[in-house]
Design a protein around this motif. Structure first.
Motif, PDB file in Angstrom:
ATOM      1  N   LYS A  89      -4.296  44.414  44.922  1.00 17.19           N
ATOM      2  CA  LYS A  89      -5.313  44.035  45.903  1.00 17.19           C
ATOM      3  C   LYS A  89      -4.968  42.700  46.554  1.00 17.19           C
ATOM      4  CE  LYS A  89     -10.301  43.364  46.479  1.00 17.19           C
ATOM      5  NZ  LYS A  89     -11.620  43.365  45.790  1.00 17.19           N
ATOM      6  N   ILE A  90      -4.504  41.749  45.764  1.00 18.85           N
ATOM      7  CA  ILE A  90      -4.127  40.434  46.288  1.00 18.85           C
ATOM      8  C   ILE A  90      -2.958  40.560  47.262  1.00 18.85           C
ATOM      9  CG2 ILE A  90      -3.081  38.218  45.653  1.00 18.85           C
ATOM     10  CD1 ILE A  90      -4.740  38.416  43.019  1.00 18.85           C
ATOM     11  N   TYR A  91      -1.930  41.286  46.858  1.00 20.69           N
ATOM     12  CA  TYR A  91      -0.775  41.461  47.743  1.00 20.69           C
ATOM     13  C   TYR A  91      -1.172  42.172  49.037  1.00 20.69           C
ATOM     14  CZ  TYR A  91       2.238  40.249  43.750  1.00 20.69           C
ATOM     15  OH  TYR A  91       2.847  39.613  42.696  1.00 20.69           O
ATOM     16  N   SER A  92      -2.042  43.161  48.917  1.00 19.06           N
ATOM     17  CA  SER A  92      -2.489  43.896  50.097  1.00 19.06           C
ATOM     18  C   SER A  92      -3.258  42.977  51.053  1.00 19.06           C
ATOM     19  CB  SER A  92      -3.374  45.079  49.689  1.00 19.06           C
ATOM     20  OG  SER A  92      -2.675  45.986  48.869  1.00 19.06           O
ATOM     21  N   GLU A  93      -4.136  42.129  50.491  1.00 19.30           N
ATOM     22  CA  GLU A  93      -4.902  41.196  51.317  1.00 19.30           C
ATOM     23  C   GLU A  93      -3.984  40.172  51.977  1.00 19.30           C
ATOM     24  OE1 GLU A  93      -7.845  39.499  48.782  1.00 19.30           O
ATOM     25  OE2 GLU A  93      -9.201  41.221  48.929  1.00 19.30           O
ATOM     26  N   ALA A  94      -2.989  39.706  51.218  1.00 18.08           N
ATOM     27  CA  ALA A  94      -2.040  38.742  51.773  1.00 18.08           C
ATOM     28  C   ALA A  94      -1.247  39.365  52.917  1.00 18.08           C
ATOM     29  CB  ALA A  94      -1.096  38.246  50.677  1.00 18.08           C
TER      30      ALA A  94
END
Length: 209
Positions: free
Chosen positions: A127-132
Protein backbone atom coordinates in the motif's frame (compact mmCIF):
# COMPACT_ATOMS: atom_id res chain seq x y z
CA UNK A 1 3.40 33.60 21.19
CA UNK A 2 5.84 32.09 23.69
CA UNK A 3 6.43 28.63 25.08
CA UNK A 4 7.92 27.49 28.36
CA UNK A 5 11.28 25.75 28.37
CA UNK A 6 12.44 24.86 31.88
CA UNK A 7 10.78 27.90 33.41
CA UNK A 8 11.99 30.30 30.69
CA UNK A 9 9.61 31.88 28.24
CA UNK A 10 10.77 31.43 24.64
CA UNK A 11 9.26 32.48 21.33
CA UNK A 12 7.37 29.44 20.05
CA UNK A 13 9.49 29.18 16.90
CA UNK A 14 12.62 29.01 19.06
CA UNK A 15 11.04 26.38 21.31
CA UNK A 16 10.11 24.29 18.24
CA UNK A 17 13.64 24.62 16.87
CA UNK A 18 15.07 23.53 20.23
CA UNK A 19 12.82 20.45 20.19
CA UNK A 20 13.87 19.65 16.64
CA UNK A 21 17.56 20.05 17.44
CA UNK A 22 17.21 17.86 20.50
CA UNK A 23 15.40 15.22 18.43
CA UNK A 24 18.21 15.26 15.86
CA UNK A 25 20.77 14.66 18.62
CA UNK A 26 18.68 11.85 20.09
CA UNK A 27 18.31 10.31 16.64
CA UNK A 28 22.08 10.34 16.27
CA UNK A 29 22.33 8.54 19.60
CA UNK A 30 19.70 6.03 18.42
CA UNK A 31 17.34 7.09 21.21
CA UNK A 32 14.38 6.83 18.89
CA UNK A 33 11.58 6.82 21.46
CA UNK A 34 12.71 10.12 22.99
CA UNK A 35 13.30 11.65 19.57
CA UNK A 36 9.82 10.68 18.39
CA UNK A 37 8.24 12.31 21.45
CA UNK A 38 10.10 15.58 20.79
CA UNK A 39 9.13 15.56 17.12
CA UNK A 40 5.47 14.82 17.78
CA UNK A 41 5.31 17.88 20.05
CA UNK A 42 7.27 20.00 17.58
CA UNK A 43 5.00 18.93 14.74
CA UNK A 44 1.84 19.72 16.66
CA UNK A 45 3.13 23.15 17.66
CA UNK A 46 4.28 23.83 14.11
CA UNK A 47 0.79 23.15 12.79
CA UNK A 48 -0.63 25.86 15.02
CA UNK A 49 2.11 28.47 14.94
CA UNK A 50 4.40 28.04 11.93
CA UNK A 51 4.09 27.69 8.17
CA UNK A 52 4.15 24.79 5.75
CA UNK A 53 7.93 24.75 5.39
CA UNK A 54 8.47 24.21 9.12
CA UNK A 55 5.75 21.57 9.34
CA UNK A 56 7.23 19.69 6.39
CA UNK A 57 10.72 19.81 7.87
CA UNK A 58 9.60 18.41 11.23
CA UNK A 59 7.36 15.81 9.55
CA UNK A 60 10.21 14.56 7.37
CA UNK A 61 12.44 14.11 10.40
CA UNK A 62 9.62 12.39 12.31
CA UNK A 63 9.00 9.96 9.47
CA UNK A 64 12.72 9.17 9.24
CA UNK A 65 12.76 8.52 12.97
CA UNK A 66 9.74 6.22 12.75
CA UNK A 67 11.50 4.23 10.04
CA UNK A 68 14.61 3.76 12.19
CA UNK A 69 12.53 2.76 15.20
CA UNK A 70 10.45 0.38 13.12
CA UNK A 71 13.47 -1.76 12.25
CA UNK A 72 14.06 -2.33 15.97
CA UNK A 73 10.44 -2.90 17.00
CA UNK A 74 9.45 -6.45 17.90
CA UNK A 75 5.85 -6.08 19.07
CA UNK A 76 3.23 -6.51 16.35
CA UNK A 77 1.01 -3.75 17.71
CA UNK A 78 3.96 -1.36 17.86
CA UNK A 79 4.95 -2.20 14.29
CA UNK A 80 1.48 -1.56 12.92
CA UNK A 81 1.03 1.62 14.94
CA UNK A 82 4.28 3.12 13.68
CA UNK A 83 3.52 2.22 10.08
CA UNK A 84 0.07 3.77 10.35
CA UNK A 85 1.47 6.92 11.96
CA UNK A 86 4.03 7.15 9.17
CA UNK A 87 1.29 6.89 6.56
CA UNK A 88 -0.66 9.68 8.25
CA UNK A 89 2.44 11.89 8.32
CA UNK A 90 3.06 11.25 4.62
CA UNK A 91 -0.49 12.19 3.69
CA UNK A 92 0.16 15.61 5.19
CA UNK A 93 3.65 15.90 3.72
CA UNK A 94 2.51 15.33 0.16
CA UNK A 95 0.02 18.20 0.52
CA UNK A 96 2.60 20.59 1.97
CA UNK A 97 5.51 19.62 -0.28
CA UNK A 98 6.70 21.95 -2.97
CA UNK A 99 8.47 21.04 -6.19
CA UNK A 100 11.88 21.04 -4.49
CA UNK A 101 10.65 18.60 -1.82
CA UNK A 102 9.05 15.88 -3.94
CA UNK A 103 12.20 13.78 -4.32
CA UNK A 104 12.97 13.65 -0.58
CA UNK A 105 9.31 13.11 0.38
CA UNK A 106 9.00 10.08 -1.88
CA UNK A 107 12.36 8.76 -0.72
CA UNK A 108 11.52 8.83 2.98
CA UNK A 109 8.09 7.29 2.34
CA UNK A 110 9.61 4.46 0.31
CA UNK A 111 11.98 3.91 3.26
CA UNK A 112 8.87 3.33 5.39
CA UNK A 113 7.72 0.75 2.84
CA UNK A 114 11.10 -0.99 3.05
CA UNK A 115 10.87 -1.12 6.85
CA UNK A 116 7.30 -2.46 6.71
CA UNK A 117 8.36 -5.16 4.24
CA UNK A 118 11.32 -6.03 6.45
CA UNK A 119 8.85 -6.66 9.29
CA UNK A 120 6.72 -8.93 7.16
CA UNK A 121 3.87 -6.42 6.75
CA UNK A 122 3.57 -7.16 3.05
CA UNK A 123 0.08 -5.71 2.58
CA UNK A 124 0.98 -2.42 4.26
CA UNK A 125 4.28 -2.22 2.39
CA UNK A 126 2.48 -2.74 -0.91
CA UNK A 127 0.00 0.00 0.00
CA UNK A 128 2.84 2.40 0.85
CA UNK A 129 4.69 1.71 -2.39
CA UNK A 130 1.47 2.09 -4.37
CA UNK A 131 0.71 5.45 -2.71
CA UNK A 132 4.27 6.63 -3.32
CA UNK A 133 4.07 5.64 -6.99
CA UNK A 134 0.68 7.35 -7.35
CA UNK A 135 2.16 10.51 -5.84
CA UNK A 136 5.09 10.36 -8.28
CA UNK A 137 2.67 9.95 -11.18
CA UNK A 138 0.62 12.91 -9.89
CA UNK A 139 3.59 15.29 -9.84
CA UNK A 140 5.38 13.79 -12.84
CA UNK A 141 5.21 17.05 -14.82
CA UNK A 142 7.08 18.84 -12.04
CA UNK A 143 9.88 16.29 -11.75
CA UNK A 144 12.94 15.95 -13.89
CA UNK A 145 12.84 12.92 -16.16
CA UNK A 146 15.74 11.41 -14.19
CA UNK A 147 14.01 11.72 -10.80
CA UNK A 148 10.69 10.52 -12.21
CA UNK A 149 12.25 7.47 -13.88
CA UNK A 150 14.28 6.66 -10.75
CA UNK A 151 11.29 6.61 -8.42
CA UNK A 152 9.07 4.83 -10.92
CA UNK A 153 11.64 2.05 -11.29
CA UNK A 154 12.21 1.79 -7.53
CA UNK A 155 8.49 1.59 -6.72
CA UNK A 156 7.71 -0.94 -9.42
CA UNK A 157 10.59 -3.14 -8.26
CA UNK A 158 9.48 -2.81 -4.64
CA UNK A 159 5.89 -3.73 -5.48
CA UNK A 160 7.12 -6.73 -7.45
CA UNK A 161 9.06 -7.84 -4.37
CA UNK A 162 5.92 -7.48 -2.25
CA UNK A 163 3.85 -9.52 -4.66
CA UNK A 164 6.55 -12.19 -4.82
CA UNK A 165 6.64 -12.44 -1.03
CA UNK A 166 2.85 -12.56 -0.92
CA UNK A 167 2.93 -15.38 -3.47
CA UNK A 168 5.51 -17.31 -1.44
CA UNK A 169 3.48 -16.76 1.71
CA UNK A 170 0.37 -18.02 -0.06
CA UNK A 171 2.22 -21.10 -1.34
CA UNK A 172 3.66 -21.77 2.13
CA UNK A 173 0.21 -21.45 3.65
CA UNK A 174 -1.23 -23.88 1.10
CA UNK A 175 1.58 -26.36 1.81
CA UNK A 176 0.88 -26.06 5.52
CA UNK A 177 -2.83 -26.65 4.99
CA UNK A 178 -2.11 -29.68 2.81
CA UNK A 179 0.31 -30.99 5.44
CA UNK A 180 -2.34 -30.60 8.14
CA UNK A 181 -4.88 -32.41 6.01
CA UNK A 182 -2.43 -35.23 5.28
CA UNK A 183 -1.53 -35.47 8.95
CA UNK A 184 -5.21 -35.66 9.83
CA UNK A 185 -5.78 -38.36 7.23
CA UNK A 186 -2.80 -40.39 8.47
CA UNK A 187 -3.97 -39.99 12.06
CA UNK A 188 -7.43 -41.22 11.10
CA UNK A 189 -5.89 -44.18 9.29
CA UNK A 190 -3.74 -44.97 12.33
CA UNK A 191 -6.69 -44.74 14.70
CA UNK A 192 -8.80 -46.92 12.37
CA UNK A 193 -6.04 -49.53 12.18
CA UNK A 194 -5.63 -49.47 15.95
CA UNK A 195 -9.37 -49.90 16.44
CA UNK A 196 -9.37 -52.84 14.04
CA UNK A 197 -6.40 -54.40 15.83
CA UNK A 198 -8.15 -54.06 19.20
CA UNK A 199 -11.34 -55.50 17.75
CA UNK A 200 -9.41 -58.47 16.31
CA UNK A 201 -7.74 -59.20 19.66
CA UNK A 202 -11.07 -58.94 21.45
CA UNK A 203 -12.49 -61.38 18.93
CA UNK A 204 -9.63 -63.82 19.60
CA UNK A 205 -10.31 -63.63 23.33
CA UNK A 206 -13.96 -64.54 22.98
CA UNK A 207 -14.79 -68.00 24.40
CA UNK A 208 -15.31 -70.69 21.81
CA UNK A 209 -18.95 -71.37 21.04
Amino acid sequence: MAASDGGCSLPVEVFIQNLTDEASELLGLEKFDEAIVCLRVARELSEYHLGDVAILSVSTLLLSCLVEKLYLETQNDGIKNMIEEGMIVFNQMKILAGKADYDSVVKVYSDLGDAALNKGEVDLALKIYSEALFFVETVADLLSSLVYTKHQAIMNLAMSSCLEQAKKHGEALRCFEISVLKSGALLNMKETAQDRKIAWWNYQLLPAQ
